[in-house]
Structures are given as C-alpha cells and as structure tokens.
Design a protein around this motif. Sequence first.
Motif, PDB file in Angstrom:
ATOM      1  N   GLN A  67       0.637  -1.249   0.132  1.00  0.00           N
ATOM      2  CA  GLN A  67       0.065  -0.082   0.055  1.00  0.00           C
ATOM      3  C   GLN A  67       0.606   1.125   0.164  1.00  0.00           C
ATOM      4  OE1 GLN A  67      -2.946   0.143   2.910  1.00  0.00           O
ATOM      5  NE2 GLN A  67      -3.259   2.246   2.833  1.00  0.00           N
ATOM      6  N   LYS A  68       1.945   1.367   0.525  1.00  0.00           N
ATOM      7  CA  LYS A  68       2.587   2.540   0.853  1.00  0.00           C
ATOM      8  C   LYS A  68       3.283   2.765  -0.553  1.00  0.00           C
ATOM      9  CE  LYS A  68       3.815   2.212   6.036  1.00  0.00           C
ATOM     10  NZ  LYS A  68       4.659   2.233   6.908  1.00  0.00           N
ATOM     11  N   ARG A  69       3.985   1.675  -1.106  1.00  0.00           N
ATOM     12  CA  ARG A  69       4.629   2.063  -2.217  1.00  0.00           C
ATOM     13  C   ARG A  69       3.441   2.451  -3.558  1.00  0.00           C
ATOM     14  NH1 ARG A  69       7.184  -0.542   1.344  1.00  0.00           N
ATOM     15  NH2 ARG A  69       9.357  -0.906   1.244  1.00  0.00           N
ATOM     16  N   GLU A  93       6.935   0.593 -12.219  1.00  0.00           N
ATOM     17  CA  GLU A  93       7.025   0.702 -10.878  1.00  0.00           C
ATOM     18  C   GLU A  93       6.127  -0.094 -10.046  1.00  0.00           C
ATOM     19  OE1 GLU A  93       7.610   4.786  -8.881  1.00  0.00           O
ATOM     20  OE2 GLU A  93       7.706   5.442 -10.914  1.00  0.00           O
ATOM     21  N   VAL A  94       4.935   0.007 -10.746  1.00  0.00           N
ATOM     22  CA  VAL A  94       3.852  -1.040 -10.039  1.00  0.00           C
ATOM     23  C   VAL A  94       4.152  -2.787 -10.224  1.00  0.00           C
ATOM     24  CG1 VAL A  94       1.473  -1.919 -10.392  1.00  0.00           C
ATOM     25  CG2 VAL A  94       1.914   0.426 -10.466  1.00  0.00           C
ATOM     26  N   LYS A  95       4.719  -2.859 -11.361  1.00  0.00           N
ATOM     27  CA  LYS A  95       5.165  -4.552 -11.367  1.00  0.00           C
ATOM     28  C   LYS A  95       6.367  -4.861 -10.292  1.00  0.00           C
ATOM     29  CE  LYS A  95       7.153  -7.677 -14.866  1.00  0.00           C
ATOM     30  NZ  LYS A  95       7.298  -8.142 -16.000  1.00  0.00           N
ATOM     31  N   LEU A  96       7.228  -4.062 -10.052  1.00  0.00           N
ATOM     32  CA  LEU A  96       8.129  -3.980  -9.112  1.00  0.00           C
ATOM     33  C   LEU A  96       7.600  -4.035  -7.812  1.00  0.00           C
ATOM     34  CD1 LEU A  96      11.355  -4.559  -8.544  1.00  0.00           C
ATOM     35  CD2 LEU A  96      11.553  -2.203  -8.302  1.00  0.00           C
ATOM     36  N   ILE A  97       6.603  -3.542  -7.339  1.00  0.00           N
ATOM     37  CA  ILE A  97       5.988  -3.446  -6.042  1.00  0.00           C
ATOM     38  C   ILE A  97       5.485  -4.843  -6.143  1.00  0.00           C
ATOM     39  CG2 ILE A  97       4.253  -2.414  -4.792  1.00  0.00           C
ATOM     40  CD1 ILE A  97       4.901   0.255  -6.114  1.00  0.00           C
TER      41      ILE A  97
END
Length: 453
Positions: A7-9, A34-38
């Motif tokens: 959530q924070k990321r 970025e979403v994929k890495l998270i």
Amino acid sequence: MAFNFMQKRLEKVIHKVQSKGLLSKENISEILKEVKLILLESDVNLKVVDDFISSIEKKAIGKVVDTDRTSSQEILKIIYDELVNILGKEAKTWNYQSRSVVMMVGLQGSGKTTTVAKLANNLVKKQKKYKNPLLVALDIYRPAAIDQLETLAKKIDFPFYAERNEKDVIKIAKNALKLADKNNHDLIILDTAGRLQTDQKLMDELKEIKKIFIPTDIIFVADGFSGQEILNVAQEFNNKLKLSSVIVTKMDSNAKGGAIFSLAYALKLSISYLGVGEKIANLEIFYPNRIASRLLGLGDIETLTEKAQELGDEKSQEKMFRKMMSGKFDLDDLLVSMQQMSKMGNLGAISKLLPSFGKLGKISEEKINSMETKLDIYKVLINSMTKKERKNPRLLKHQKRKERILKGSGRSAQEYNDLLRQFEKMQKQIMQLSKVLKSGRMPDLSKLGNGLF
C-alpha cells in the motif's frame, strides 16, 4: 497491518500519477514498471503480475491513441478495476444449505483451528445463518490440537466433538457424523490436521473424510505470510479435493499479502474471509473492491461504517448524535464513545480504512500510538469520576474533586488538565459543526480529527 508494504509503495506511485494530470505513453510505461516491481516484491506470482500489467497497459495505451495523452484519473480507474478483477471481482456468496458441512484444510501452522472457531462464530452469531453448530476435532497428530479447539468451543459456547484416545481418524469422522445426525446439527465444521500436499497418506485421509461427510464447502486456510510457494501447495489441495474457497489468516500482521493475488487469480479460487486478529470476532468477509480501494489509498469507508453499525442499534446512535448536536455531550458520552472505538479495533487499524488524503489519513504511526495511550489514560480518569461529575464537567474545576480523582486514578495533574482542556475544545468544535449543518452549509472536513488529540 497486512498490505502495508504494498500500500505505501502504491500510494507513492498514485500520487506521482495524480501530480502529472495528463499522461503520455512514456509516462504510463514508467508507472507500470514501478507497479510491477512493487507487486513482485510483495510476493505476487510472476505470471499473475505479467497478466495484470499487460491488461492495464492495453487499456491505458488505448486511451492515449486519439489525443496522445489521457488524464491521470482515467489511469487510476483502470488500475483500480484491474485490481478488483485480479482479486476476484465480487465477494464470495456463502453456500448456505439446510445443513452445511465445512471441511477446513491446509498446512500446519496456518491458523486452521482458530479459524474453525472464528468461522463458526461468524456464521452463527454474526450472520445468524445457523442455529445448531458442531465443531469436530480431527487433528490427532498435533499435540494439544484437541485441547485448543475445545477451549475455543467453550469460549463461544458451541458443541464440540473429539475422541482423545482414538487414533483412527476415519472412525472418529464416522462417529461424529452419527452424532451430528442424531442431534440435528445444521453446521458441522471439521478441523483436519495440517499436512504437506506431498504427504500422500495424509492427503488420502482427507479424501476419505470427504467421502464420509460429503462437505458443502472445502476451505483452504493459508497463512498471510506465505510466499509464492503457497500457490503450488493450494493447487495440489485443489486437484485432490476441489476447494471451494480460501481463508487467509494473520492479515493483522506485517504480512505482504501477495498470496491473496496469486490464489485468487491463478487458481480462480474465491477468498471468502480474512483473519485480522487473534480474537474470535476478528474475521472479515473479503471484498475485492474494498481491498483495491485500500491499496490505492482511497480508504474503505464501507467497512468502517459496518464496524460502527455493529456497535449498537440505530436508535442509540441517533440519540448520541442528537446530544452532540444540541451541545449536551458530556464525559459519560465521551467514555461510551471511546469504549465503542476500542471495540472497532485499534486506531492503527481504523486509520487504514480512511483515505490517505486529508489530515486523518496522514497520521503517523507514532501519532497513532500516542493517541492510543491518551485514550487509555482518559478512560482511567473518567472512570475515577462520579456520575454527577461526568454529567457536569464544570464541577471538575474544584481542587478537592481534582485531588480525589488523581488519587483514585493514579494519573498526573497534567494528564487531568489535558483531558479537560481537550474535552472543552472538542465541545466547541461540535457546536461549530452543529451550527454549520443547521445552516445547510458543508463543514470543512479538513478541520476534523483535532478534537481529543
């Protein structure tokens, strides 16, 4: 709390999206990386992540074909919709039968036994779907498993069946079924032993138990801390038993929660409930749309409202609201409000249900812990007051009353003065809010949350 890591990321990415206003193809690609890495760092299965990103990319890029750019709100809506889709679209509807037999399975240490009691309590006392439950202990391998289930059954006052000296699980199962038939139990929940999916002997045992009871539901209990291997484990259980849904436990912890995405999407299994605490009442129905909303920092007002409604009937809540609006809110009412807030969960859990924008959603963990401490201190002080003093706080200005209360509560003069000061401040805010509402104008919500703290 679970999902904190993700959530924070994700919130940081969302704020970045919102700050851009209009997005180009390059912006979208950068955001999706970025979403994929998270998601990968949150232990979501690679195939699940790739499908999720691919789906968003197709829809998002399609939005910029004509104008070369699209609004950040369009992209956020696409991400939200895909999160809901990957988590299972809709909440699972309980398979209600005139008699339901629920078989709980999973690995050892996943929280199965506690979940048996939580589920029984939820279906019988909260949802009122059944009247005559029976909890059956079929775990003869784990030391104290039978004792644990018996203790939980006594706590919720439900019938319990076990045979402590019998080592044949199949015989225990058959005897339990005979008892259930004789006593007309309409909900039977089986607590089976935790086992590895590779243990063929114990998996065959589950198949035999299934033949005896013919369960209406077979629920896989997964630990919220599970990594990506849980997908293979659940797949084997599903192949052999045909699972109906999954309950994920320990979601009040710092579990990353990636297993939920993998189980819901890759296996097409509904997540029926989340275990969100150690108490028997800490079992929540899993709503994909609400989880998606929380993950994007949009809060979960529906769950917050439900928690508040569970605390009392509408008439008492309406009465309290009228007292507040008329300026008659006293320390007795404050004590009741604080007690009800405690029943909803700790302030940290409640804050997670609030949108991340505005003051209330941005309270730091340090501030939340300070609030929790203050609430406990205020409760002790108010409980040391007389009924008359609570109803008429002006009496508390008298030195002798103050000395008596401080002696009885064991708290400091500073804490006592702080309570009275904050209560007076709260009363003024309530009166200001009342005047605004009566005038038909909208109140400034940014000023809320400063009352007692």
